[in-house]
Design a protein around this motif. Structure first.
Motif, PDB file in Angstrom:
ATOM      1  N   ALA A 191       0.827  -1.204   0.000  1.00 55.04           N
ATOM      2  CA  ALA A 191       0.000   0.000   0.000  1.00 55.04           C
ATOM      3  C   ALA A 191       0.865   1.259   0.000  1.00 55.04           C
ATOM      4  O   ALA A 191       0.522   2.251  -0.660  1.00 55.04           O
ATOM      5  CB  ALA A 191      -0.922  -0.012   1.218  1.00 55.04           C
ATOM      6  N   ILE A 192       1.973   1.240   0.724  1.00 60.34           N
ATOM      7  CA  ILE A 192       2.874   2.407   0.729  1.00 60.34           C
ATOM      8  C   ILE A 192       3.384   2.675  -0.687  1.00 60.34           C
ATOM      9  O   ILE A 192       3.398   3.821  -1.158  1.00 60.34           O
ATOM     10  CB  ILE A 192       4.044   2.171   1.697  1.00 60.34           C
ATOM     11  CG1 ILE A 192       3.549   2.229   3.149  1.00 60.34           C
ATOM     12  CG2 ILE A 192       5.147   3.214   1.479  1.00 60.34           C
ATOM     13  CD1 ILE A 192       4.601   1.852   4.166  1.00 60.34           C
ATOM     14  N   ALA A 193       3.807   1.602  -1.353  1.00 59.02           N
ATOM     15  CA  ALA A 193       4.325   1.763  -2.714  1.00 59.02           C
ATOM     16  C   ALA A 193       3.248   2.306  -3.653  1.00 59.02           C
ATOM     17  O   ALA A 193       3.497   3.235  -4.437  1.00 59.02           O
ATOM     18  CB  ALA A 193       4.857   0.421  -3.221  1.00 59.02           C
ATOM     19  N   LEU A 194       2.028   1.746  -3.532  1.00 57.66           N
ATOM     20  CA  LEU A 194       0.966   2.162  -4.445  1.00 57.66           C
ATOM     21  C   LEU A 194       0.508   3.593  -4.161  1.00 57.66           C
ATOM     22  O   LEU A 194       0.362   4.410  -5.077  1.00 57.66           O
ATOM     23  CB  LEU A 194      -0.226   1.202  -4.326  1.00 57.66           C
ATOM     24  CG  LEU A 194      -1.394   1.514  -5.265  1.00 57.66           C
ATOM     25  CD1 LEU A 194      -0.959   1.333  -6.718  1.00 57.66           C
ATOM     26  CD2 LEU A 194      -2.592   0.625  -4.971  1.00 57.66           C
ATOM     27  N   GLU A 195       0.285   3.901  -2.871  1.00 62.24           N
ATOM     28  CA  GLU A 195      -0.213   5.230  -2.536  1.00 62.24           C
ATOM     29  C   GLU A 195       0.824   6.312  -2.834  1.00 62.24           C
ATOM     30  O   GLU A 195       0.469   7.428  -3.206  1.00 62.24           O
ATOM     31  CB  GLU A 195      -0.622   5.287  -1.056  1.00 62.24           C
ATOM     32  CG  GLU A 195      -1.746   4.340  -0.687  1.00 62.24           C
ATOM     33  CD  GLU A 195      -3.001   4.569  -1.514  1.00 62.24           C
ATOM     34  OE1 GLU A 195      -3.231   5.702  -1.964  1.00 62.24           O
ATOM     35  OE2 GLU A 195      -3.759   3.592  -1.713  1.00 62.24           O
ATOM     36  N   SER A 196       2.098   6.004  -2.678  1.00 67.91           N
ATOM     37  CA  SER A 196       3.143   6.964  -3.034  1.00 67.91           C
ATOM     38  C   SER A 196       3.113   7.263  -4.522  1.00 67.91           C
ATOM     39  O   SER A 196       3.249   8.417  -4.946  1.00 67.91           O
ATOM     40  CB  SER A 196       4.519   6.428  -2.623  1.00 67.91           C
ATOM     41  OG  SER A 196       4.589   6.254  -1.232  1.00 67.91           O
ATOM     42  N   SER A 197       2.933   6.220  -5.317  1.00 72.66           N
ATOM     43  CA  SER A 197       2.885   6.425  -6.767  1.00 72.66           C
ATOM     44  C   SER A 197       1.659   7.228  -7.177  1.00 72.66           C
ATOM     45  O   SER A 197       1.675   7.926  -8.186  1.00 72.66           O
ATOM     46  CB  SER A 197       2.893   5.070  -7.483  1.00 72.66           C
ATOM     47  OG  SER A 197       1.712   4.339  -7.202  1.00 72.66           O
ATOM     48  N   ARG A 198       0.581   7.139  -6.366  1.00 66.62           N
ATOM     49  CA  ARG A 198      -0.635   7.896  -6.664  1.00 66.62           C
ATOM     50  C   ARG A 198      -0.580   9.328  -6.131  1.00 66.62           C
ATOM     51  O   ARG A 198      -1.455  10.134  -6.430  1.00 66.62           O
ATOM     52  CB  ARG A 198      -1.845   7.195  -6.044  1.00 66.62           C
ATOM     53  CG  ARG A 198      -2.257   5.900  -6.748  1.00 66.62           C
ATOM     54  CD  ARG A 198      -3.400   5.253  -5.996  1.00 66.62           C
ATOM     55  NE  ARG A 198      -3.930   4.098  -6.708  1.00 66.62           N
ATOM     56  CZ  ARG A 198      -4.859   3.289  -6.211  1.00 66.62           C
ATOM     57  NH1 ARG A 198      -5.350   3.530  -5.000  1.00 66.62           N
ATOM     58  NH2 ARG A 198      -5.289   2.271  -6.915  1.00 66.62           N
ATOM     59  N   GLY A 199       0.400   9.601  -5.279  1.00 67.59           N
ATOM     60  CA  GLY A 199       0.496  10.937  -4.688  1.00 67.59           C
ATOM     61  C   GLY A 199      -0.272  11.101  -3.399  1.00 67.59           C
ATOM     62  O   GLY A 199      -0.375  12.217  -2.875  1.00 67.59           O
ATOM     63  N   ASP A 200      -0.827  10.012  -2.850  1.00 70.10           N
ATOM     64  CA  ASP A 200      -1.543  10.080  -1.567  1.00 70.10           C
ATOM     65  C   ASP A 200      -0.518   9.880  -0.451  1.00 70.10           C
ATOM     66  O   ASP A 200      -0.438   8.820   0.170  1.00 70.10           O
ATOM     67  CB  ASP A 200      -2.627   9.005  -1.499  1.00 70.10           C
ATOM     68  CG  ASP A 200      -3.545   9.199  -0.295  1.00 70.10           C
ATOM     69  OD1 ASP A 200      -3.199  10.017   0.592  1.00 70.10           O
ATOM     70  OD2 ASP A 200      -4.593   8.542  -0.238  1.00 70.10           O
ATOM     71  N   PHE A 201       0.228  10.942  -0.189  1.00 68.09           N
ATOM     72  CA  PHE A 201       1.319  10.823   0.781  1.00 68.09           C
ATOM     73  C   PHE A 201       0.803  10.710   2.217  1.00 68.09           C
ATOM     74  O   PHE A 201       1.496  10.190   3.081  1.00 68.09           O
ATOM     75  CB  PHE A 201       2.256  12.022   0.648  1.00 68.09           C
ATOM     76  CG  PHE A 201       2.962  12.070  -0.680  1.00 68.09           C
ATOM     77  CD1 PHE A 201       3.951  11.154  -0.988  1.00 68.09           C
ATOM     78  CD2 PHE A 201       2.609  13.026  -1.628  1.00 68.09           C
ATOM     79  CE1 PHE A 201       4.594  11.192  -2.224  1.00 68.09           C
ATOM     80  CE2 PHE A 201       3.250  13.070  -2.861  1.00 68.09           C
ATOM     81  CZ  PHE A 201       4.239  12.143  -3.161  1.00 68.09           C
ATOM     82  N   ALA A 202      -0.408  11.189   2.476  1.00 67.02           N
ATOM     83  CA  ALA A 202      -0.947  11.092   3.835  1.00 67.02           C
ATOM     84  C   ALA A 202      -1.103   9.632   4.245  1.00 67.02           C
ATOM     85  O   ALA A 202      -0.630   9.205   5.306  1.00 67.02           O
ATOM     86  CB  ALA A 202      -2.285  11.815   3.916  1.00 67.02           C
ATOM     87  N   LEU A 203      -1.773   8.854   3.388  1.00 67.72           N
ATOM     88  CA  LEU A 203      -1.963   7.440   3.711  1.00 67.72           C
ATOM     89  C   LEU A 203      -0.625   6.698   3.699  1.00 67.72           C
ATOM     90  O   LEU A 203      -0.371   5.848   4.558  1.00 67.72           O
ATOM     91  CB  LEU A 203      -2.935   6.801   2.712  1.00 67.72           C
ATOM     92  CG  LEU A 203      -3.265   5.327   2.934  1.00 67.72           C
ATOM     93  CD1 LEU A 203      -3.782   5.114   4.345  1.00 67.72           C
ATOM     94  CD2 LEU A 203      -4.279   4.838   1.910  1.00 67.72           C
ATOM     95  N   ALA A 204       0.237   7.032   2.740  1.00 69.41           N
ATOM     96  CA  ALA A 204       1.547   6.364   2.670  1.00 69.41           C
ATOM     97  C   ALA A 204       2.360   6.645   3.938  1.00 69.41           C
ATOM     98  O   ALA A 204       2.991   5.740   4.495  1.00 69.41           O
ATOM     99  CB  ALA A 204       2.309   6.835   1.435  1.00 69.41           C
ATOM    100  N   LEU A 205       2.329   7.906   4.397  1.00 68.40           N
ATOM    101  CA  LEU A 205       3.064   8.236   5.622  1.00 68.40           C
ATOM    102  C   LEU A 205       2.452   7.571   6.842  1.00 68.40           C
ATOM    103  O   LEU A 205       3.168   7.114   7.746  1.00 68.40           O
ATOM    104  CB  LEU A 205       3.084   9.752   5.808  1.00 68.40           C
ATOM    105  CG  LEU A 205       4.202  10.497   5.078  1.00 68.40           C
ATOM    106  CD1 LEU A 205       3.996  11.995   5.219  1.00 68.40           C
ATOM    107  CD2 LEU A 205       5.567  10.101   5.616  1.00 68.40           C
ATOM    108  N   ALA A 206       1.124   7.498   6.887  1.00 69.72           N
ATOM    109  CA  ALA A 206       0.464   6.829   8.012  1.00 69.72           C
ATOM    110  C   ALA A 206       0.899   5.375   8.093  1.00 69.72           C
ATOM    111  O   ALA A 206       1.203   4.855   9.176  1.00 69.72           O
ATOM    112  CB  ALA A 206      -1.048   6.934   7.858  1.00 69.72           C
ATOM    113  N   LEU A 207       0.915   4.721   6.956  1.00 71.58           N
ATOM    114  CA  LEU A 207       1.339   3.324   6.930  1.00 71.58           C
ATOM    115  C   LEU A 207       2.816   3.199   7.290  1.00 71.58           C
ATOM    116  O   LEU A 207       3.228   2.244   7.966  1.00 71.58           O
ATOM    117  CB  LEU A 207       1.074   2.738   5.540  1.00 71.58           C
ATOM    118  CG  LEU A 207      -0.405   2.751   5.108  1.00 71.58           C
ATOM    119  CD1 LEU A 207      -0.534   2.305   3.666  1.00 71.58           C
ATOM    120  CD2 LEU A 207      -1.234   1.873   6.018  1.00 71.58           C
TER     121      LEU A 207
END
Length: 235
Positions: A191-207
């Protein structure tokens, strides 16, 4: 800096508000990596004991397998598991590809050699007189292995923690055999890899913060391991 700050504040909001999607990812990650670590401990610790103590046919081969496995590239594990679980593969009829079970299998393969190798190293540092004393008293292989594990319990716990760290941080193999299917196979790393690629850094940082928290907990467990060993030691 603004992007980083927005990401951090968004991450805190997700954690404090107990976002359902966020919690589902954390729960599945703990389930997959926990079961993979359990299997790795069940297989890896006895293998490490056997390597430290035993002289048996195939010992050299097992040692080479463990040493190779400790540095095995996860993508190779993912590719191999995928070929076995593919529709036309040897285990294709089980239909496990892109399921949590496939991810558990892949993480088990990368974690088990860590549990075996660290256990072997820990037991090899024990006083040889302890092994001789157990043999003099007629201890069988199982009894001897159990007593040596108890003697090196903090290091064996470290082996389990290292295996868990390897499993929970693994991304290549998990992504290949599990994908990143929302609500089914999404775990922390994928999920971190996918959300980072999508630009959703909030969820990526939370994870990412959760991953760091898990690493902290593992290290805390290592700190209390000597106390646990003292409690379990024979009186």
């Amino acid at each position: 800096m603004a992007l980083l700050w927005d990401g951090i504040t968004g991450a805190l909001q997700l954690i404090l508000h107990a976002d359902p999607e966020f919690l589902a990812i954390v729960r599945l990650s703990l389930l997959v990596s926990g079961l993979a670590t359990l299997l790795a401990a069940i297989v890896g610790i006895p293998a490490g004991v056997a390597l430290a103590l035993g002289h048996f046919p195939g010992r050299t081969t097992l040692e080479v397998v463990v040493n190779t496995g400790m540095g095995l590239p996860p993508v190779v594990v993912g590719l191999t598991v995928m070929l076995f679980l593919w529709r036309s593969g040897p285990l294709g009829s089980l239909q496990l590809l892109y399921t949590p079970q496939a991810m558990i299998l892949a993480q088990f393969i990368v974690a088990a050699p860590i549990a075996a190798g660290v256990t072997r190293s820990a037991l090899s540092l024990l006083d040889p007189e302890l092994v001789d004393a157990l043999r003099v008293f007629g201890a069988g292989p199982i009894t001897m292995g159990w007593e040596l594990i108890r003697a090196a319990l903090p290091q064996v716990i470290f082996a389990i923690a290292a295996a868990f760290g390897r499993a929970i941080a693994e991304v290549g193999a998990s992504l290949m055999v599990g994908g990143d299917i929302k609500g089914q196979t999404r775990i922390l790393t994928t999920a971190i890899a996918l959300e980072s690629s999508r630009g959703d850094f909030a969820l990526a940082l939370a994870l990412g913060i959760v991953l760091l928290a898990l690493a902290f907990l593992v290290n805390a467990a290592l700190r209390i391991a000597p106390s646990l060993s003292a409690l379990l030691a024979p009186r």
